[in-house]
Design a protein around this motif. Structure first.
Motif, PDB file in Angstrom:
ATOM      1  N   HIS A 134     -17.265   7.040  63.133  1.00  0.00           N
ATOM      2  CA  HIS A 134     -17.953   6.064  62.290  1.00  0.00           C
ATOM      3  C   HIS A 134     -17.975   4.704  62.983  1.00  0.00           C
ATOM      4  O   HIS A 134     -19.007   4.015  62.980  1.00  0.00           O
ATOM      5  N   ASN A 135     -16.874   4.321  63.575  1.00  0.00           N
ATOM      6  CA  ASN A 135     -16.815   3.037  64.282  1.00  0.00           C
ATOM      7  C   ASN A 135     -17.783   3.010  65.467  1.00  0.00           C
ATOM      8  O   ASN A 135     -18.412   1.984  65.749  1.00  0.00           O
ATOM      9  N   GLU A 136     -17.900   4.137  66.159  1.00  0.00           N
ATOM     10  CA  GLU A 136     -18.861   4.224  67.268  1.00  0.00           C
ATOM     11  C   GLU A 136     -20.285   4.062  66.756  1.00  0.00           C
ATOM     12  O   GLU A 136     -21.132   3.412  67.389  1.00  0.00           O
ATOM     13  N   LEU A 137     -20.563   4.659  65.582  1.00  0.00           N
ATOM     14  CA  LEU A 137     -21.888   4.540  64.976  1.00  0.00           C
ATOM     15  C   LEU A 137     -22.166   3.084  64.581  1.00  0.00           C
ATOM     16  O   LEU A 137     -23.270   2.573  64.810  1.00  0.00           O
ATOM     17  N   VAL A 138     -21.158   2.430  64.002  1.00  0.00           N
ATOM     18  CA  VAL A 138     -21.303   1.026  63.599  1.00  0.00           C
ATOM     19  C   VAL A 138     -21.605   0.153  64.829  1.00  0.00           C
ATOM     20  O   VAL A 138     -22.511  -0.693  64.816  1.00  0.00           O
ATOM     21  N   GLU A 139     -20.875   0.378  65.907  1.00  0.00           N
ATOM     22  CA  GLU A 139     -21.094  -0.404  67.125  1.00  0.00           C
ATOM     23  C   GLU A 139     -22.501  -0.178  67.673  1.00  0.00           C
ATOM     24  O   GLU A 139     -23.169  -1.121  68.111  1.00  0.00           O
ATOM     25  N   LYS A 140     -22.943   1.060  67.615  1.00  0.00           N
ATOM     26  CA  LYS A 140     -24.277   1.394  68.121  1.00  0.00           C
ATOM     27  C   LYS A 140     -25.350   0.709  67.293  1.00  0.00           C
ATOM     28  O   LYS A 140     -26.339   0.188  67.819  1.00  0.00           O
ATOM     29  N   ALA A 141     -25.161   0.707  65.958  1.00  0.00           N
ATOM     30  CA  ALA A 141     -26.137   0.064  65.074  1.00  0.00           C
ATOM     31  C   ALA A 141     -26.147  -1.442  65.291  1.00  0.00           C
ATOM     32  O   ALA A 141     -27.217  -2.078  65.299  1.00  0.00           O
ATOM     33  N   ALA A 142     -24.978  -2.038  65.488  1.00  0.00           N
ATOM     34  CA  ALA A 142     -24.875  -3.493  65.636  1.00  0.00           C
ATOM     35  C   ALA A 142     -25.474  -3.977  66.946  1.00  0.00           C
ATOM     36  O   ALA A 142     -25.966  -5.106  67.046  1.00  0.00           O
ATOM     37  N   GLU A 143     -25.441  -3.134  67.966  1.00  0.00           N
ATOM     38  CA  GLU A 143     -25.941  -3.524  69.293  1.00  0.00           C
ATOM     39  C   GLU A 143     -27.400  -3.951  69.274  1.00  0.00           C
ATOM     40  O   GLU A 143     -27.855  -4.689  70.140  1.00  0.00           O
ATOM     41  N   ASN A 144     -28.155  -3.463  68.287  1.00  0.00           N
ATOM     42  CA  ASN A 144     -29.601  -3.628  68.306  1.00  0.00           C
ATOM     43  C   ASN A 144     -30.097  -4.865  67.567  1.00  0.00           C
ATOM     44  O   ASN A 144     -31.302  -5.091  67.480  1.00  0.00           O
ATOM     45  N   ASP A 145     -29.172  -5.635  66.992  1.00  0.00           N
ATOM     46  CA  ASP A 145     -29.577  -6.792  66.200  1.00  0.00           C
ATOM     47  C   ASP A 145     -28.487  -7.857  66.284  1.00  0.00           C
ATOM     48  O   ASP A 145     -27.328  -7.590  65.951  1.00  0.00           O
ATOM     49  N   ASP A 146     -28.854  -9.070  66.698  1.00  0.00           N
ATOM     50  CA  ASP A 146     -27.864 -10.139  66.867  1.00  0.00           C
ATOM     51  C   ASP A 146     -27.168 -10.494  65.559  1.00  0.00           C
ATOM     52  O   ASP A 146     -25.946 -10.731  65.531  1.00  0.00           O
ATOM     53  N   SER A 147     -27.940 -10.523  64.463  1.00  0.00           N
ATOM     54  CA  SER A 147     -27.336 -10.882  63.175  1.00  0.00           C
ATOM     55  C   SER A 147     -26.352  -9.812  62.719  1.00  0.00           C
ATOM     56  O   SER A 147     -25.289 -10.124  62.167  1.00  0.00           O
ATOM     57  N   LEU A 148     -26.680  -8.535  62.980  1.00  0.00           N
ATOM     58  CA  LEU A 148     -25.760  -7.456  62.631  1.00  0.00           C
ATOM     59  C   LEU A 148     -24.500  -7.523  63.506  1.00  0.00           C
ATOM     60  O   LEU A 148     -23.387  -7.231  63.040  1.00  0.00           O
ATOM     61  N   MET A 149     -24.680  -7.895  64.750  1.00  0.00           N
ATOM     62  CA  MET A 149     -23.531  -8.012  65.641  1.00  0.00           C
ATOM     63  C   MET A 149     -22.577  -9.102  65.139  1.00  0.00           C
ATOM     64  O   MET A 149     -21.347  -8.934  65.159  1.00  0.00           O
ATOM     65  N   GLU A 150     -23.149 -10.217  64.657  1.00  0.00           N
ATOM     66  CA  GLU A 150     -22.314 -11.285  64.108  1.00  0.00           C
ATOM     67  C   GLU A 150     -21.562 -10.802  62.868  1.00  0.00           C
ATOM     68  O   GLU A 150     -20.367 -11.094  62.699  1.00  0.00           O
ATOM     69  N   MET A 151     -22.259 -10.065  62.000  1.00  0.00           N
ATOM     70  CA  MET A 151     -21.604  -9.520  60.801  1.00  0.00           C
ATOM     71  C   MET A 151     -20.465  -8.587  61.191  1.00  0.00           C
ATOM     72  O   MET A 151     -19.390  -8.595  60.590  1.00  0.00           O
ATOM     73  N   TYR A 152     -20.736  -7.783  62.207  1.00  0.00           N
ATOM     74  CA  TYR A 152     -19.720  -6.823  62.662  1.00  0.00           C
ATOM     75  C   TYR A 152     -18.482  -7.559  63.180  1.00  0.00           C
ATOM     76  O   TYR A 152     -17.339  -7.188  62.871  1.00  0.00           O
ATOM     77  N   PHE A 153     -18.688  -8.640  63.946  1.00  0.00           N
ATOM     78  CA  PHE A 153     -17.551  -9.408  64.448  1.00  0.00           C
ATOM     79  C   PHE A 153     -16.805 -10.082  63.296  1.00  0.00           C
ATOM     80  O   PHE A 153     -15.567 -10.187  63.305  1.00  0.00           O
ATOM     81  N   ASP A 154     -17.570 -10.553  62.298  1.00  0.00           N
ATOM     82  CA  ASP A 154     -16.939 -11.255  61.163  1.00  0.00           C
ATOM     83  C   ASP A 154     -16.155 -10.303  60.279  1.00  0.00           C
ATOM     84  O   ASP A 154     -15.014 -10.591  59.883  1.00  0.00           O
ATOM     85  N   LYS A 155     -16.766  -9.164  59.939  1.00  0.00           N
ATOM     86  CA  LYS A 155     -16.169  -8.251  58.939  1.00  0.00           C
ATOM     87  C   LYS A 155     -15.414  -7.092  59.568  1.00  0.00           C
ATOM     88  O   LYS A 155     -14.639  -6.411  58.888  1.00  0.00           O
ATOM     89  N   GLY A 156     -15.697  -6.819  60.840  1.00  0.00           N
ATOM     90  CA  GLY A 156     -15.072  -5.663  61.489  1.00  0.00           C
ATOM     91  C   GLY A 156     -15.768  -4.364  61.178  1.00  0.00           C
ATOM     92  O   GLY A 156     -15.360  -3.304  61.659  1.00  0.00           O
ATOM     93  N   SER A 157     -16.838  -4.422  60.363  1.00  0.00           N
ATOM     94  CA  SER A 157     -17.584  -3.213  60.019  1.00  0.00           C
ATOM     95  C   SER A 157     -18.942  -3.626  59.462  1.00  0.00           C
ATOM     96  O   SER A 157     -19.269  -4.828  59.371  1.00  0.00           O
ATOM     97  N   LEU A 158     -19.752  -2.642  59.076  1.00  0.00           N
ATOM     98  CA  LEU A 158     -21.036  -2.868  58.405  1.00  0.00           C
ATOM     99  C   LEU A 158     -21.112  -1.947  57.205  1.00  0.00           C
ATOM    100  O   LEU A 158     -20.612  -0.814  57.250  1.00  0.00           O
ATOM    101  N   ASP A 159     -21.764  -2.412  56.119  1.00  0.00           N
ATOM    102  CA  ASP A 159     -21.920  -1.518  54.976  1.00  0.00           C
ATOM    103  C   ASP A 159     -23.082  -0.561  55.234  1.00  0.00           C
ATOM    104  O   ASP A 159     -23.774  -0.649  56.260  1.00  0.00           O
ATOM    105  N   GLU A 160     -23.325   0.319  54.285  1.00  0.00           N
ATOM    106  CA  GLU A 160     -24.296   1.395  54.495  1.00  0.00           C
ATOM    107  C   GLU A 160     -25.703   0.856  54.713  1.00  0.00           C
ATOM    108  O   GLU A 160     -26.442   1.336  55.594  1.00  0.00           O
ATOM    109  N   ASP A 161     -26.112  -0.134  53.936  1.00  0.00           N
ATOM    110  CA  ASP A 161     -27.462  -0.698  54.098  1.00  0.00           C
ATOM    111  C   ASP A 161     -27.605  -1.385  55.449  1.00  0.00           C
ATOM    112  O   ASP A 161     -28.658  -1.289  56.103  1.00  0.00           O
TER     113      ASP A 161
END
Length: 708
Positions: free
Chosen positions: A209-236
């Protein structure tokens, strides 16, 4: 039938090697959506997708078939495609109009040969891609092996979205890494039970799941920032990142299936609905002059024809994708290729051979219509405001060829009409009416492609045909100078015929010195339509032959050059000098000098060390390194000359020159020794001398035929 807007239409193409389960999956998807009440099977020959007689007889897909499902307020257009390279034209057209490619991997065999070939076109068109590992219920299934091979071949963009809990004959459970849920299916498949992830799977699931989150975050700068802030991403947020990654061709989610047991198809369709891009979201189409045409519901009406099919008792079916605006039944559109007007009398949503009438189709949707008169595959029908014709599909060059003739000699014209119709359906089948060889030649993608064409001719069109070896367009020339004379004399009461010609012939080459043995009064250089040149020198002095007879002599020489003395092939690259002759004040005429010129040329040719030339092709064979020895061996045994080697994308490339007479045999041999993994392309290069023993054999065969 309900018409869907552009945001609620998803177009997918099912791709995979033969027996990977594409047709079974399409049947299961239709069943899950309630489009059909009972699933058919390939064994029972009752699937919606494989309905053509040849498909039922062979037990696999030959045509790309359009289907649809309706799932949670979304319409999913599905194109089920053949897995064999021989029918690659059907696959290319389907990939072009789809918005997402679903690539099936057989869990028993991983990435098969056919999959690699199909991927070239998915990658070329940069289609968002989903991998689905199917047949996880089989004894030899290995999800990990299939994924590892996919990652090795297609890169680290291959991203696990699901994995099986208990693959093999007892398979019934999947861990979904997007929803972090375990789905357990009932024995007969269908709707699964949602369960917490078992403790023994939690560590593995969290890691993936963490690998999937990292892969999803790689494609969008705003998602990458959220990932760094929260350590994860929600389903949406995950969905948004995955969609963006798919559109950028950077994320290829992997799903788990047993299409046969109806396990996993519902979740796959849910993902296609929620995440896979709609037509309006994918990159714009291009016109023939390379300008962009976005999928635009508010634009002028325009559609692109990607497939033409002639159905018995129905007529011509035209399949298309609406690129812009709205297409309505009854509207008139202009064919931008030939400037004719076509009336769209009826519109249909297709499910195999079943067609459901509909009043209109929005931009991004796929449908079909009947009986268009002047429209073919690759045509664009559009409103006059449409910016231009859509860039056409590019099909691969043929790889094999065969001559064809009707069993009944009086059916030549009918055969020509039928072949033209088959070519309209299948642009990868090239029909050549070769006047030089006096043969009709079919060029196809492989032996099976040609055999299926023969089956169609005999079973659908009731046209018995014979396949023969395609002749080789040899050329004849000479290697040394020679002289000859010929007197044509005929007396049969009244005016006779008389003409005598003396000539010298020489091998012609670019930049050769002028002819000096006799004064040249005038010279004509003729570029031959079949290649090479003829230089014709008039060296007559003192009125031995009047100038008005020189064109007749040239005509005689040209006629013999069109049916060479050695094998009846075209003659090229010769200099002919007419330096003496005789005429009669009464009996000489044009026909006399034409015959004299022809026969003098024939005699001189046989004395001038005649040389037969054969067409040779530049060939490239690409395959994994371990197969190079077998490929080299086959090339050398088919009279090839190796000209170089290279490396590209992990494959070795061998470059060679090969005679055309060997290409068809070589193609079949390389398919054999490489299990289809060798990719071969060839292009005409030049003419080269035929070996002496072959020349003797071909010349003697021609003499035998010519004597009959």
């Amino acid at each position: 039938m309900k018409a869907y807007d552009d945001k609620h239409v998803k177009n997918i193409v099912l791709l995979g090697a033969p027996k990977s389960g594409k047709t079974t999956l399409s049947e299961t998807m239709l069943f899950e959506a309630g489009i059909i009440s009972k699933r058919g099977t390939i064994e029972e020959k009752n699937t919606v997708s494989d309905y053509h007689e040849i498909e039922l007889e062979r037990g696999n897909s030959v045509y790309a078939t359009l289907l649809h499902t309706e799932w949670k307020d979304y319409k999913i257009n599905i194109i089920d495609t053949p897995g064999l390279e021989d029918f690659i034209g059907e696959v290319i057209a389907a990939i072009r109009v789809a918005d997402t490619a679903v690539v099936l991997l057989n869990a028993q065999y991983g990435v098969e040969v056919g999959t690699e070939i199909l991927w070239e076109y998915v990658d070329k068109y940069q289609k968002p891609t989903i991998f689905a590992v199917n047949q996880l219920d089989t004894e030899l299934s290995s999800f990990n092996k299939a994924v590892e091979e996919a990652q090795q071949i297609f890169g680290n963009s291959v991203t696990i979205m699901q994995y099986p809990v208990n693959q093999g004959p007892g398979f019934n459970a999947i861990i979904d890494l997007l929803k972090m849920t375990m789905y357990r299916f009932p024995t007969d498949g269908g709707k699964p039970e949602k369960l917490p992830i078992p403790p023994e799977e939690k560590e593995k699931a969290d890691k993936l799941h963490n690998e999937l989150v990292e892969k999803a975050a790689e494609n969008d700068d705003s998602l990458m920032e959220m990932y760094f802030d929260k350590g994860s991403l929600d389903e949406d947020e995950l969905r948004a990142g995955i969609k963006k990654g798919m559109l950028q061709h950077h994320v290829f989610p992997v799903f788990c299936l047993s299409a046969k047991n109806n396990m996993g198809s519902g979740r796959l369709m849910g993902f296609i609905d929620n995440v896979a891009p709609a037509a309006i979201e994918v990159p714009a189409e291009h016109t023939a002059n390379n300008s962009d045409i976005p999928i635009d519901p508010a634009g002028p009406a325009g559609l692109f024809v990607f497939k033409t099919l002639v159905e018995p008792h129905i007529g011509r079916l035209t399949y298309f994708k609406v690129i812009s605006g709205e297409v309505k039944a009854g509207m008139e559109l202009i064919n931008l290729e030939n400037n004719t007007t076509e009336r769209i009398s009826q519109l249909f949503i297709a499910d195999g051979k079943n067609r459901n009438p509909i009043d209109r189709l929005q931009a991004g949707d796929i449908g079909c219509t009947l009986k268009l008169k002047n429209t073919r595959t690759n045509d664009t029908l559009a409103d006059k405001r449409f910016p231009g014709p859509i860039a056409p599909l590019a099909f691969p060059s043929p790889k094999v060829r065969v001559a064809i003739e009707p069993q009944n000699k009086g059916d030549d014209e009918k055969l020509s009409e039928v072949l033209a119709e088959i070519h309209m359906e299948d642009p990868t089948l090239i029909i050549e009416f070769n006047r030089e060889l006096k043969q009709v030649i079919l060029h196809g993608q492989g032996e099976l492609h040609l055999l299926v064409t023969k089956w169609r001719l005999e079973n659908i069109y009731k046209m018995p045909v014979v396949f023969l070896p395609a002749k080789i367009p040899y050329r004849e020339t000479i290697q040394k100078p020679a002289q000859a004379s010929y007197r044509h004399k005929k007396q049969s009461g009244g005016a006779g015929q008389f003409g005598e010609v003396y000539m010298k012939i020489e091998p012609w080459y670019e930049g050769m010195p002028p002819y000096k043995e006799h004064p040249v009064r005038d010279s004509e250089e003729i570029v031959l339509s079949w290649g090479g040149k003829l230089v014709f020198n008039n060296c007559i002095v003192g009125g031995a032959i009047e100038n008005r007879f020189l064109p007749a002599i040239l005509k005689g020489v040209m006629e013999k050059m069109q049916e060479g003395p050695l094998t009846g092939s075209y003659v090229r690259d010769i200099r002919v000098s007419i330096y003496d002759g005789k005429m009669h004040p009464v009996d000489s005429n044009e026909i006399s000098f034409k015959i004299a010129g022809m026969m003098a040329f024939r005699e001189a040719f046989h004395q001038a060390a005649p040389q037969l030339l054969e067409p040779v092709f530049d060939l490239e064979a690409s395959a994994p390194d371990v197969m190079m020895g077998d490929i080299m061996s086959e090339l050398q045994s088919h009279r090839s000359i190796i000209t170089g080697m290279d490396t590209l994308n992990g494959n070795q490339i061998i470059k060679a020159r090969i005679p055309q007479a060997e290409i068809d045999k070589l193609f079949a041999a390389l398919r054999n020794v490489t299990q289809g993994k060798a990719k071969i392309k060839s292009q005409f290069a030049d003419y080269a001398p035929v070996p002496a023993d072959m020349q003797k054999k071909l010349s003697e065969s021609y003499k035998e035929v010519d004597a009959v």
